[in-house]
Design an enzyme around this catalytic site. Structure first.
Site, short mmCIF file in Angstrom:
data_model
loop_
_atom_site.label_atom_id
_atom_site.label_comp_id
_atom_site.label_asym_id
_atom_site.label_seq_id
_atom_site.Cartn_x
_atom_site.Cartn_y
_atom_site.Cartn_z
CG ASN A 21 5.73 -10.35 0.16
OD1 ASN A 21 5.40 -9.96 -0.96
ND2 ASN A 21 6.71 -9.81 0.85
NE ARG A 100 5.22 -5.84 0.86
CZ ARG A 100 6.24 -5.69 0.00
NH1 ARG A 100 6.73 -6.73 -0.64
NH2 ARG A 100 6.77 -4.51 -0.20
CG HIS A 189 9.90 -0.12 2.45
ND1 HIS A 189 11.01 0.60 2.05
CD2 HIS A 189 10.03 -1.35 1.90
CE1 HIS A 189 11.77 -0.16 1.29
NE2 HIS A 189 11.19 -1.36 1.18
CG LEU A 218 18.59 1.85 5.71
CD1 LEU A 218 19.93 2.29 6.29
CD2 LEU A 218 18.12 2.85 4.65
N GLY A 219 16.96 -2.04 3.12
CA GLY A 219 17.12 -3.43 2.68
C GLY A 219 17.60 -3.39 1.24
CG ASN A 220 17.99 -6.48 -1.70
OD1 ASN A 220 19.19 -6.25 -1.82
ND2 ASN A 220 17.51 -7.68 -1.44
N GLY A 221 15.50 -2.68 -1.17
CA GLY A 221 14.85 -1.39 -1.39
C GLY A 221 15.06 -0.56 -0.12
NE ARG A 250 13.33 -0.47 -6.96
CZ ARG A 250 12.75 -0.96 -5.87
NH1 ARG A 250 12.89 -0.36 -4.70
NH2 ARG A 250 12.01 -2.04 -5.95
CG ASP A 292 24.83 -8.94 -0.29
OD1 ASP A 292 25.38 -8.57 0.77
OD2 ASP A 292 23.98 -9.84 -0.34
N GLY A 343 19.94 -1.98 7.73
CA GLY A 343 19.75 -1.19 8.96
C GLY A 343 19.88 -2.03 10.22
CD GLU A 344 16.05 -5.91 10.83
OE1 GLU A 344 16.32 -7.10 11.04
OE2 GLU A 344 15.00 -5.54 10.28
CG ASN A 345 21.85 -7.72 9.97
OD1 ASN A 345 21.90 -8.30 11.05
ND2 ASN A 345 20.88 -7.90 9.10
CD GLU A 395 8.07 -5.43 5.62
OE1 GLU A 395 9.07 -6.18 5.71
OE2 GLU A 395 7.84 -4.72 4.63
P1 ADP Z 1 14.65 -7.05 1.04
O1 ADP Z 1 14.45 -5.60 0.76
O2 ADP Z 1 14.85 -7.89 -0.19
O3 ADP Z 1 13.67 -7.64 2.04
P2 ADP Z 1 16.56 -7.28 3.21
O4 ADP Z 1 15.81 -6.41 4.15
O5 ADP Z 1 16.67 -8.72 3.52
O6 ADP Z 1 16.10 -7.11 1.72
O7 ADP Z 1 18.04 -6.66 3.11
C1 ADP Z 1 19.00 -7.14 2.21
C2 ADP Z 1 20.28 -6.36 2.45
O8 ADP Z 1 20.71 -6.55 3.81
C3 ADP Z 1 21.44 -6.80 1.55
O9 ADP Z 1 22.11 -5.67 1.02
C4 ADP Z 1 22.35 -7.52 2.52
O10 ADP Z 1 23.71 -7.40 2.15
C5 ADP Z 1 22.11 -6.74 3.81
N1 ADP Z 1 22.58 -7.50 4.97
C6 ADP Z 1 22.09 -8.65 5.46
N2 ADP Z 1 22.87 -9.09 6.50
C7 ADP Z 1 23.88 -8.19 6.63
C8 ADP Z 1 25.03 -8.09 7.48
N3 ADP Z 1 25.29 -8.99 8.40
N4 ADP Z 1 25.84 -7.00 7.33
C9 ADP Z 1 25.58 -6.08 6.39
N5 ADP Z 1 24.54 -6.12 5.55
C10 ADP Z 1 23.70 -7.17 5.65
#
Ligand code: ADP
Length: 412
Positions: A21, A100, A189, A218-221, A250, A292, A343-345, A395
């Protein structure tokens, strides 16, 4: 033809796919067994094209970093990777490289074996994805040099959403812009939405083709997708990843009039607007603090930072609205999926979103919500609620699986 035959033999002999990637200044890579998803080696090259460039490789639970030498580029990173793969005796296991590729336009709804025509098409699609496709192509070229004997497959981030109906992908613009210039919604995605939908189908114990789901990556994007009978029928990102919900940096959907106002009355150049909406907005822009989610949660919950709270509140409200809007695409709904780093955390984000979805009969079991983080997956819904799963996305595994499948079919 000779080359194709060699490729097919390689696919039969070896059983791991190197997934690549490539970003403009980074390369993420994983060597994966497509059947089991086992990761044999993984890592990341960062800060490419600067003297800070380095590569970190994880193998057998150990991480090792290496400084790259001039010209500090993708080729330099792959040269170190190849050396490490050779030292670990893993090169013989690699049957193909799976890339990717962000934008496949309307041409590519399936994984595709790379050849000069496909590479040219990926290059032409750079006009729709100027930040991503050239970087992907760069990675493809570097891999062709480093792994000259191996077949290379492109797996497109837009492919899963090619099943969207016209009513979901046509913008309210003159139709000629779609016909003549491909200006339509594509969505991104796709590989992640597909993976988590497949996992949800396993939880539901029925074929994906019978599942109706809403998935929030739900990540950076960030994007939300709605999956009807196993197929994507709408998603929040559009012609570019800029459309839809609020993201890390964004802005997502805004009134197009704001752009004219910025340019005509506030002295912004079009490049400055581009930077503003893509790099300086979203969670970062509203909070004035960070993109973040962890930093913002800390600031809001520990320091009572009102601006951080506002950013997180707007973020969740926009996602909840997007999820609710997809009830227009479905007559049945099996459940909601959270994935991606946030979304995972983030238990806070999940709680805040789901509490706005009572009308769709969603509510959380807070104990399960708190327990399902850091790679854990499962249903976090209250017993009276529709299902709501946290599913750790993968992915890379999809790219490995689809690349192996394509080569196996080609060898038949
Ligand atoms: P990308 O889109 O770059 O792959 P990721 O899926 O890794 O990004 O997601 C990054 C986001 O996940 C950041 O906003 C980060 O703060 C958030 N994140 C990671 N771990 C945690 C956590 N333990 N609690 C809350 N948010 C988290």
């Amino acid at each position: 033809m000779t080359q194709q035959k060699t490729h097919n033999k390689a696919a039969v002999k070896a059983d791991a796919i190197l997934v690549i990637n490539c970003g403009s200044s980074s390369v993420k890579f994983s060597l994966i067994r497509p059947l089991s998803g086992e990761t044999l080696l993984s890592g990341l090259a960062e800060c490419l094209l600067s003297s800070a460039a380095e590569i970190t490789i994880k193998h057998h639970g150990k991480k090792q970093s290496y400084k790259l030498t001039a010209p500090f580029n993708h080729q330099a990173a792959l040269a170190v990777l190849v050396e490490q793969l050779q030292q670990s005796n893993l090169v013989k296991d690699i049957s193909a490289i799976g890339h990717r590729v962000v934008h496949g336009g309307e041409q590519y709804s399936e994984p595709t074996l790379l050849n000069p025509q496909v590479e040219q098409a990926i290059g032409e699609l750079a006009k729709l994805a100027p930040l991503h496709n050239p970087a992907n192509l760069n990675g493809i070229k570097a891999c062709q040099q480093a792994f000259a004997d191996l077949p290379q497959v492109a797996v497109f981030d837009t492919a899963f959403h090619q099943s969207m109906p016209e009513k979901a992908y046509i913008y309210g613009l003159p139709y000629s812009l779609y016909k003549e210039h491909g200006i339509r919604r594509y969505g991104f995605h796709g590989t992640s939405h597909y993976f988590v939908a497949k996992q949800a189908a396993k939880y539901l114990n029925k074929p994906l083709e019978q599942c109706n789901l809403i998935s929030a990556h739900l990540g950076n994007g960030c994007s939300v997708a709605v999956i009807k009978n196993g197929e994507s029928v709408d998603t929040s990102m559009g012609m570019t990843p800029g459309e839809g919900v609020l993201m890390g940096t964004r802005c997502g959907d805004i009134d197009a009039g704001i752009i004219f106002h910025l340019v005509d009355n506030l002295g912004y150049s079009i490049n400055e607007v581009d930077k503003l909406v893509n790099k300086e907005s979203g969670l970062l822009g509203v909070s004035g603090l960070s993109n973040d989610c962890r930093t913002l949660e800390d600031a809001m919950l520990t320091d009572n930072n009102a601006q951080a709270k506002l950013a997180m509140t707007v973020f969740c409200y926009r996602i909840a609205k997007s999820i609710a809007s997809y009830s227009a695409s479905l007559t049945q709904l099996d459940g909601l999926i959270f994935t991606g780093g946030i979304g995972e955390n983030s238990t806070w984000v999940r709680t805040e979103i789901v509490k706005q979805l009572g009308l769709l009969n969603f509510s959380l079991d807070e104990e399960k919500n708190q327990a399902t983080r850091f790679g854990a997956s499962g249903n976090i819904a209250d017993k009276n609620s529709r299902s709501c799963w946290v599913i750790a996305t993968n992915e890379e595994w999809v790219i490995a699986e689809q690349s192996a499948q394509l080569l196996a079919n080609a060898a038949k």
